[in-house]
Design an enzyme around this catalytic site. Sequence first.
Site, short mmCIF file in Angstrom:
data_model
loop_
_atom_site.label_atom_id
_atom_site.label_comp_id
_atom_site.label_asym_id
_atom_site.label_seq_id
_atom_site.Cartn_x
_atom_site.Cartn_y
_atom_site.Cartn_z
CD GLN A 170 -3.38 -1.12 2.28
OE1 GLN A 170 -3.77 -0.65 2.53
NE2 GLN A 170 -2.17 -2.32 3.08
CG HIS A 188 -2.63 2.52 -2.12
ND1 HIS A 188 -2.42 2.58 -1.04
CD2 HIS A 188 -3.83 1.45 -2.45
CE1 HIS A 188 -3.81 2.03 -0.55
NE2 HIS A 188 -4.64 1.30 -1.05
CB CYS A 196 -2.37 13.57 -18.46
SG CYS A 196 -4.25 15.02 -18.50
CB CYS A 251 -0.91 16.84 -19.78
SG CYS A 251 -0.57 16.03 -20.42
CB SER A 292 -1.23 -2.46 6.78
OG SER A 292 -2.28 -2.21 6.34
CG ASN A 317 0.67 -2.93 12.33
OD1 ASN A 317 1.41 -2.21 12.13
ND2 ASN A 317 -0.14 -2.33 13.46
#
Length: 350
Positions: A170, A188, A196, A251, A292, A317
């Site tokens: 992620q 992600h 663009c 762009c 996470s 975690n």
Amino acid sequence: MDEVGEVGRDEELDGSAEHVGSPAGVGPAADVGRWFATATSRPLDGPGPARGGPRLPAWGPMDGAPYGLRSHDDEIAEALALLRDRPVAVLTGAGMSTGSGLPDYRGRDAVPRTPMTYQEFMGHDLARRRYWARSTVGWEQFRRARPGRAHRLLAALDPSAFPVTSVITQNVDGLHAAAGSAPVIDLHGRLDRVRCQQCGALSSRIALHQRMLSMNPELAARLPELAADAAQAPDGDAEVDRTSSFRYPPCALCGGIVKPDVVFFGESARREVVAEAFAALADARALLVLGSSLTVQSGLRFVRAARRQDKPVVILNDGPTRADAEATLRVHGRLEDVLARWAAAVGAIP
């Protein structure tokens, strides 16, 4: 909502992107989360309601959450035994990159911030000015971030402890690939690319950085000073946040809005990337989650898919996760410490 379909506001930049410290010899990396933070609670267009979608609540450490827990040695060994010698899909979050100096949204040391949504970025010129001004100030620091020990240890565990079907991350920092993990699925996106929003053309963030410096010579001349100011004002009151005159280019091909090639809050991950991640999970016989909080559906859906497929899920975690109750084994502790114990057990210390 199907598994490769739209995830709407459940998507997150986790990166992306649960961070503290920096690699040896390198100063703290830019607080990338602040680039994507809403600069003000006031409407961006003056009096009246804000356009471009609702604001999200502030993110920060979970109130009353038990951070700093450490699982017993037997539990750590049991988790490795469960994963040992079977194909494993690895899902990672922001906690992987704390050792590289990249702050997070949900860790115990996170600075509370309200994430900028995709609708805000696309709907407000001032939001885009603030984002690009912040990221221009922090980009050189961010580029200096290097893989931390957690990245290197994970790469060393494949295949010494278990073969990895893919690292599904992620995060948006590219540090897994830099550490030698392969294949890596950037769920992600990546911050070193821009896309663009009209024609879809991809280009280099480095090239865009140089162009924006040339378009904003006053900011370019004060870059070190503004970077220091931003580092000392993590609450969004840095001088760069008030640079409403910042200029950014359209762009070069079609004149459309250019956006970092990462998933904003309120935006959907690219369908083909999500499909690739689910294919990696299908090829695995277990899922390992590292660093996470699984707060949003973007990562949580992989845990739930693994459980539907009767595949064991190990979650490691420091701090609670949304899927603790669904884990086959829940391991508490700092990633570097637990991964180092696993690496030592299989003779894979990098």
